[in-house]
Design an enzyme around this catalytic site. Structure first.
Site, PDB file in Angstrom:
ATOM      1  N   ASP A 226       0.818  -1.197   0.000  1.00 56.84           N
ATOM      2  CA  ASP A 226       0.000   0.000   0.000  1.00 56.84           C
ATOM      3  C   ASP A 226       0.860   1.259   0.000  1.00 56.84           C
ATOM      4  O   ASP A 226       1.939   1.267  -0.600  1.00 56.84           O
ATOM      5  CB  ASP A 226      -0.957  -0.025   1.192  1.00 56.84           C
ATOM      6  CG  ASP A 226      -2.328   0.485   0.800  1.00 56.84           C
ATOM      7  OD1 ASP A 226      -2.553   1.703   0.917  1.00 56.84           O
ATOM      8  OD2 ASP A 226      -3.158  -0.320   0.351  1.00 56.84           O
ATOM      9  N   HIS A 294      -3.896   5.906   3.250  1.00 57.27           N
ATOM     10  CA  HIS A 294      -4.622   4.693   2.847  1.00 57.27           C
ATOM     11  C   HIS A 294      -4.066   3.449   3.544  1.00 57.27           C
ATOM     12  O   HIS A 294      -4.807   2.635   4.101  1.00 57.27           O
ATOM     13  CB  HIS A 294      -4.506   4.565   1.325  1.00 57.27           C
ATOM     14  CG  HIS A 294      -5.407   3.547   0.696  1.00 57.27           C
ATOM     15  ND1 HIS A 294      -4.986   2.275   0.382  1.00 57.27           N
ATOM     16  CD2 HIS A 294      -6.695   3.622   0.293  1.00 57.27           C
ATOM     17  CE1 HIS A 294      -5.969   1.614  -0.186  1.00 57.27           C
ATOM     18  NE2 HIS A 294      -7.025   2.402  -0.262  1.00 57.27           N
ATOM     19  N   SER A 484     -11.376  -0.921  -0.345  1.00 56.33           N
ATOM     20  CA  SER A 484     -10.032  -0.980   0.244  1.00 56.33           C
ATOM     21  C   SER A 484     -10.076  -1.331   1.716  1.00 56.33           C
ATOM     22  O   SER A 484      -9.124  -1.906   2.252  1.00 56.33           O
ATOM     23  CB  SER A 484      -9.330   0.376   0.107  1.00 56.33           C
ATOM     24  OG  SER A 484      -8.728   0.525  -1.148  1.00 56.33           O
TER      25      SER A 484
END
Length: 533
Positions: A226, A294, A484
């Protein structure tokens, strides 16, 4: 709230082809320029008689993926350069790099740049045009192409995108909407703060983490690929701590950082280090990159569900949500190398994906699937985000999740995960596909976020603070939505259940992986243990 498993996926048929129009992928030009990329527009490309228009995809404008076995042959390389189109040739430096390694019998795709050959002026380089020209030459000269079995499998160099809902993509952000009624708040379907990274105040601390001695065995390892880790979050120890929950692999990250992605003599964005630094695309405006934080959101969700495990993060995603395929390959290669030396990986969580120009995918995407299968053959459960485009169009790697692999070694489960709202309805942004058999909470989840990041409209300048009218305060926690975050919910539950078995000696990793997934199908449990107070 439960995790849902769909036992009988919808049959492939006419109703399977719906959602956004095939050309619906959108990316700001600034992001495309940053990565040397283009969007393939099905309605704007030339076609030969009988040729099917492609679907839209994101690809590097000046790069082709060519099996290294073809590049290792000088005769084959020269043939490819001659048949890429007028004025176009393979970059000699790219070919030289590809020849610096040995290749097995199976194809290994290597990125090679395109450049003008110097014989024609004003060459308009484009990988899609060059690929079509090369394929046409392969058909016309079938049987006479050097290393034909490899040359014919040349592919575009696709880019993947992260699946945080207010990020790059289709401008559909899941603003409150219900079946048949459109939106109930703002008009249109553009994302807004309701599903974005809203700062929150969290009163509780991290869940208690048992010591290795209390656990009775080695910690379960969940690997995420990520945006990287951050310093100074109150929930996480420094990654240098021997028993840190959130960890990194500096030597492996160095391999990713060393990837040469130069195109046409012009460098494109590189993945630097293993930290999510929260860079701003425009410091004067202060708008936050779409996927800053994220990776830490994902780590925090796994920590809430499986605090006894550990998360190993490789930085393969830029803060703008773009994921180069080369970086994913390099990270998986590093994992395989470490596992051959005795390192254990139990779960791989991938919160990104991409579209191919054909519904059947491409050889290059199939190659990535096969590489992931090497991890699965070692007992690693793979969890994929379904994507946030509100479409049934295959989104890879999630679209491979239910693919049966005949022959070969047994494989651990691989699953695709869509997102649900708090009331158990399907989130408006979530993709659906026959291969996506799982749904988990993915709307307005609260998790960890880089503490130094200001609101999405803030900018800190050396001569003072410049903000928009709707500035937000900094917070180490955010509420965010997307498939996600549904994927790590499932990965966290898997890790928690695997943690119950670490004290058992001699367990077969493959059987353990299959048993855990079968238990989750039967029980539909989101949290491993919940005790009312």
């Amino acid at each position: 709230m439960t995790i849902d498993y769909i036992p009988d996926p919808p049959a492939e048929g006419a109703t399977e082809h719906f959602g956004l129009p095939w050309q619906g992928i959108t990316l700001p030009k600034a992001i495309l320029d940053r990565h040397g990329a283009r969007i393939l527009d099905p309605w704007a490309v030339p076609l030969d008689k009988g040729e099917t228009p492609p679907d839209s995809t994101i690809y590097r404008a000046y790069v082709l993926l060519i099996p290294g076995q073809a590049l290792a042959s000088e005769t084959s390389t020269e043939w490819i350069s001659r048949n890429l189109g007028r004025g176009v040739q393979l970059s000699p430096s790219g070919v030289e790099r590809a020849r610096g390694r040995d290749y097995p019998e199976e194809p290994v795709w290597m990125p090679v740049g395109l450049e003008p050959d110097g014989e024609v002026q004003d060459v308009d380089l484009d990988a899609w045009r060059a690929l079509r020209t090369l394929r046409r030459a392969c058909r016309e000269q079938a049987g006479g192409v050097p290393r034909e079995e490899f040359v014919t499998r040349t592919s575009l160099d696709h880019l993947f995108v992260g699946s945080g809902v207010d990020g790059v993509g289709a401008d559909l952000g899941g603003a409150p909407a219900t079946s048949g009624h459109g939106v109930t708040d703002e008009s249109g379907v553009f994302s807004h703060v309701g599903y974005g990274r809203t700062p929150v105040t969290l009163m509780s601390g991290p869940p208690r983490r048992r010591t290795v001695q209390e656990l009775g065995g080695d910690r379960i390892t969940v690997v995420t690929m990520d945006t990287g880790v951050v310093r100074g979050h109150p929930w996480f120890k420094p990654w240098s701590d021997p028993d840190a929950f959130l960890t990194v692999d500096p030597p492996g990250q160095a391999v990713i950082e060393a990837l040469d992605l130069t195109q046409g003599g012009k460098p494109v964005a590189r993945l630097m280090g293993y930290e999510d630094l929260g860079e701003l695309p425009n410091p004067l405006v202060g708008t936050l990159n779409s996927h800053t934080g994220h990776g830490l959101m994902i780590a925090g969700l796994i920590a809430q569900l499986a605090p006894d495990s550990r998360v190993l993060m490789y930085k393969v995603m830029h803060a703008d949500g773009i994921v180069p395929g080369e970086a994913v390959h390099a990270a998986i290669d590093r994992l395989l190398e470490r596992m051959r030396s005795g390192f254990t990986v139990d779960v791989l969580c991938l919160a990104f994906g991409g579209f191919a120009e054909t519904r059947q995918g491409t050889d290059a995407m199939q190659a990535l699937f096969e590489k992931v299968n090497e991890l699965r053959a070692r007992g690693v459960i793979v969890v994929n985000a379904a994507g946030n485009y509100s479409t049934t169009r295959p989104f890879y790697l999630a679209a491979h999740s239910d693919t049966v692999v005949p022959g070969g070694p047994p494989l651990a489960p691989m699953i695709g995960v869509g997102a649900k709202n708090p009331d158990d309805t399907i989130a408006i942004f979530s993709n659906e596909n026959a291969a996506v058999r799982w749904r988990a909470p993915g709307a307005m989840l609260v998790s960890t976020f880089p503490p130094y990041v200001q609101g999405a409209q803030n900018a800190a300048l050396t001569n003072g603070r410049r903000t928009s009218l709707d500035s937000d305060s900094a917070s180490p926690f955010r509420s965010w939505s997307g498939t996600s975050f549904a994927a790590p919910i499932v990965a966290g539950v898997i890790a928690a259940r695997l943690s119950r078995t670490v004290h058992q000696v001699g367990l077969d990793r493959m059987q353990r992986a299959r048993d855990v997934i079968q238990q989750m199908i039967s029980e539909k449990v989101i949290r491993p243990e919940t005790t009312p107070i």
